[in-house]
Design an enzyme around this catalytic site. Structure first.
Site, PDB file in Angstrom:
ATOM      1  N   HIS A   2     -11.062  -7.334 -13.144  1.00  0.00           N
ATOM      2  CA  HIS A   2     -11.761  -6.243 -12.464  1.00  0.00           C
ATOM      3  C   HIS A   2     -13.036  -6.760 -11.831  1.00  0.00           C
ATOM      4  O   HIS A   2     -14.004  -7.104 -12.528  1.00  0.00           O
ATOM      5  CB  HIS A   2     -12.083  -5.096 -13.423  1.00  0.00           C
ATOM      6  CG  HIS A   2     -12.752  -3.946 -12.736  1.00  0.00           C
ATOM      7  ND1 HIS A   2     -12.041  -3.022 -12.000  1.00  0.00           N
ATOM      8  CD2 HIS A   2     -14.056  -3.611 -12.621  1.00  0.00           C
ATOM      9  CE1 HIS A   2     -12.889  -2.154 -11.474  1.00  0.00           C
ATOM     10  NE2 HIS A   2     -14.128  -2.481 -11.842  1.00  0.00           N
ATOM     11  N   GLY A  44     -16.418   2.365   3.443  1.00  0.00           N
ATOM     12  CA  GLY A  44     -15.136   3.066   3.410  1.00  0.00           C
ATOM     13  C   GLY A  44     -14.229   2.640   2.269  1.00  0.00           C
ATOM     14  O   GLY A  44     -13.025   2.879   2.307  1.00  0.00           O
ATOM     15  N   HIS A  84     -12.033  -1.483  -6.890  1.00  0.00           N
ATOM     16  CA  HIS A  84     -11.525  -2.753  -7.429  1.00  0.00           C
ATOM     17  C   HIS A  84     -11.232  -3.596  -6.193  1.00  0.00           C
ATOM     18  O   HIS A  84     -10.443  -3.177  -5.330  1.00  0.00           O
ATOM     19  CB  HIS A  84     -10.267  -2.503  -8.272  1.00  0.00           C
ATOM     20  CG  HIS A  84      -9.632  -3.736  -8.855  1.00  0.00           C
ATOM     21  ND1 HIS A  84      -9.356  -3.880 -10.194  1.00  0.00           N
ATOM     22  CD2 HIS A  84      -9.187  -4.868  -8.265  1.00  0.00           C
ATOM     23  CE1 HIS A  84      -8.778  -5.058 -10.405  1.00  0.00           C
ATOM     24  NE2 HIS A  84      -8.660  -5.683  -9.233  1.00  0.00           N
ATOM     25  N   HIS A 139     -10.136  -5.525  -3.145  1.00  0.00           N
ATOM     26  CA  HIS A 139      -8.793  -5.722  -2.580  1.00  0.00           C
ATOM     27  C   HIS A 139      -8.918  -6.142  -1.130  1.00  0.00           C
ATOM     28  O   HIS A 139      -9.826  -5.705  -0.428  1.00  0.00           O
ATOM     29  CB  HIS A 139      -7.932  -4.466  -2.720  1.00  0.00           C
ATOM     30  CG  HIS A 139      -8.585  -3.205  -2.243  1.00  0.00           C
ATOM     31  ND1 HIS A 139      -9.512  -2.515  -3.003  1.00  0.00           N
ATOM     32  CD2 HIS A 139      -8.467  -2.510  -1.088  1.00  0.00           C
ATOM     33  CE1 HIS A 139      -9.915  -1.454  -2.340  1.00  0.00           C
ATOM     34  NE2 HIS A 139      -9.307  -1.420  -1.154  1.00  0.00           N
ATOM     35  N   HIS A 196      -6.863  -6.027   2.373  1.00  0.00           N
ATOM     36  CA  HIS A 196      -5.730  -5.454   3.106  1.00  0.00           C
ATOM     37  C   HIS A 196      -5.197  -6.507   4.072  1.00  0.00           C
ATOM     38  O   HIS A 196      -5.969  -7.098   4.844  1.00  0.00           O
ATOM     39  CB  HIS A 196      -6.186  -4.265   3.966  1.00  0.00           C
ATOM     40  CG  HIS A 196      -6.733  -3.091   3.232  1.00  0.00           C
ATOM     41  ND1 HIS A 196      -6.015  -1.925   3.038  1.00  0.00           N
ATOM     42  CD2 HIS A 196      -7.949  -2.864   2.661  1.00  0.00           C
ATOM     43  CE1 HIS A 196      -6.764  -1.043   2.393  1.00  0.00           C
ATOM     44  NE2 HIS A 196      -7.946  -1.581   2.155  1.00  0.00           N
ATOM     45  N   ASP A 214       0.840  -1.197   0.000  1.00  0.00           N
ATOM     46  CA  ASP A 214       0.000   0.000   0.000  1.00  0.00           C
ATOM     47  C   ASP A 214       0.880   1.254   0.000  1.00  0.00           C
ATOM     48  O   ASP A 214       1.889   1.321   0.701  1.00  0.00           O
ATOM     49  CB  ASP A 214      -0.920  -0.001   1.235  1.00  0.00           C
ATOM     50  CG  ASP A 214      -2.082   0.969   1.097  1.00  0.00           C
ATOM     51  OD1 ASP A 214      -3.222   0.512   0.986  1.00  0.00           O
ATOM     52  OD2 ASP A 214      -1.831   2.203   1.094  1.00  0.00           O
ATOM     53  N   ASN A 226     -12.870  -3.494   2.697  1.00  0.00           N
ATOM     54  CA  ASN A 226     -13.862  -2.426   2.713  1.00  0.00           C
ATOM     55  C   ASN A 226     -14.769  -2.572   1.494  1.00  0.00           C
ATOM     56  O   ASN A 226     -14.285  -2.837   0.396  1.00  0.00           O
ATOM     57  CB  ASN A 226     -13.174  -1.063   2.696  1.00  0.00           C
ATOM     58  CG  ASN A 226     -12.323  -0.837   3.930  1.00  0.00           C
ATOM     59  OD1 ASN A 226     -12.691  -1.227   5.029  1.00  0.00           O
ATOM     60  ND2 ASN A 226     -11.166  -0.220   3.752  1.00  0.00           N
TER      61      ASN A 226
HETATM   62  P1  5GP Z   1      -9.783   1.176   0.425  1.00  0.00           P
HETATM   63  O1  5GP Z   1     -10.056   2.381   1.258  1.00  0.00           O
HETATM   64  O2  5GP Z   1     -10.407   1.280  -0.950  1.00  0.00           O
HETATM   65  O3  5GP Z   1     -10.097  -0.125   1.108  1.00  0.00           O
HETATM   66  O4  5GP Z   1      -8.216   1.108   0.242  1.00  0.00           O
HETATM   67  C1  5GP Z   1      -7.540   1.598  -0.867  1.00  0.00           C
HETATM   68  C2  5GP Z   1      -6.070   1.558  -0.523  1.00  0.00           C
HETATM   69  O5  5GP Z   1      -5.345   1.693  -1.722  1.00  0.00           O
HETATM   70  C3  5GP Z   1      -5.611   2.692   0.406  1.00  0.00           C
HETATM   71  O6  5GP Z   1      -5.032   2.132   1.577  1.00  0.00           O
HETATM   72  C4  5GP Z   1      -4.607   3.471  -0.426  1.00  0.00           C
HETATM   73  O7  5GP Z   1      -3.502   3.931   0.304  1.00  0.00           O
HETATM   74  C5  5GP Z   1      -4.196   2.457  -1.484  1.00  0.00           C
HETATM   75  N1  5GP Z   1      -3.827   3.045  -2.761  1.00  0.00           N
HETATM   76  C6  5GP Z   1      -4.550   3.946  -3.481  1.00  0.00           C
HETATM   77  N2  5GP Z   1      -3.917   4.262  -4.624  1.00  0.00           N
HETATM   78  C7  5GP Z   1      -2.771   3.511  -4.636  1.00  0.00           C
HETATM   79  C8  5GP Z   1      -1.690   3.398  -5.578  1.00  0.00           C
HETATM   80  O8  5GP Z   1      -1.658   4.040  -6.625  1.00  0.00           O
HETATM   81  N3  5GP Z   1      -0.686   2.547  -5.257  1.00  0.00           N
HETATM   82  C9  5GP Z   1      -0.690   1.814  -4.093  1.00  0.00           C
HETATM   83  N4  5GP Z   1       0.367   0.998  -3.884  1.00  0.00           N
HETATM   84  N5  5GP Z   1      -1.694   1.908  -3.193  1.00  0.00           N
HETATM   85  C10 5GP Z   1      -2.714   2.742  -3.457  1.00  0.00           C
HETATM   86 ZN    ZN Z   2     -10.032  -2.776 -11.739  1.00  0.00          ZN
END
Ligand code: 5GP
Ligand code: ZN
Length: 115
Positions: A49, A95, A100, A102, A104, A33, A89
């Site tokens: 996707h 949140g 896409h 993912h 964590h 991240d 999330n």
């Molecule tokens: P969400 O809030 O959607 O569960 O988490 C998205 C995560 O993606 C966030 O923790 C954010 O820091 C990470 N993120 C967003 N854009 C990028 C990127 O361009 N590269 C990387 N490595 N992480 C990203």
């Molecule tokens: Zn995607």
């Protein structure tokens, strides 16, 4: 495999946007991240996707199972030995910032930046 040309994680999965990769196979990419909550913060994404858990159906069960089983192995490889958090999330109220799917995986010695 379906991808979205406007999706940032599709672009990362395709190598069009650079990332610090931790693991890759035909179906899955794991990368660090960009704004880590903790010493180790990996994101595991399907290369296809899938916008969120809302879109997940029975056909995705093997893929999600592989992702969940892979996370602990990667955390071990990253030196995490004292536990970690696993977070997905989903949607606006969940949140989710990047649409896409993912997972964590967040760990390493505390204190953490967040979480
Ligand atoms: P969400 O809030 O959607 O569960 O988490 C998205 C995560 O993606 C966030 O923790 C954010 O820091 C990470 N993120 C967003 N854009 C990028 C990127 O361009 N590269 C990387 N490595 N992480 C990203
Ligand atoms: Zn995607």
């Amino acid at each position: 495999m379906s991808t979205d040309p406007n999706c940032i994680f599709c672009k990362i999965a395709a190598g069009q946007i650079p990332s610090k990769k931790a693991y890759e196979d035909e179906e899955i990419l794991a990368f660090h991240d960009i704004q880590p909550w903790a010493p180790v913060h990996l994101l595991l994404v399907p290369k296809a996707h899938i916008a969120s858990m809302v879109e997940v159906g029975p056909e995705h069960a093997p893929l999600l199972g592989r992702m969940m089983a892979l996370g602990p192995r990667l955390m071990r490889e990253q030196g995490v030995t004292n536990g970690f958090r696993t977070i997905v999330n989903t949607g606006a109220d969940g949140g989710q910032e990047v649409p896409h799917l993912h997972i964590h995986f967040i760990g390493g010695p505390r204190p953490w930046n967040k979480g």
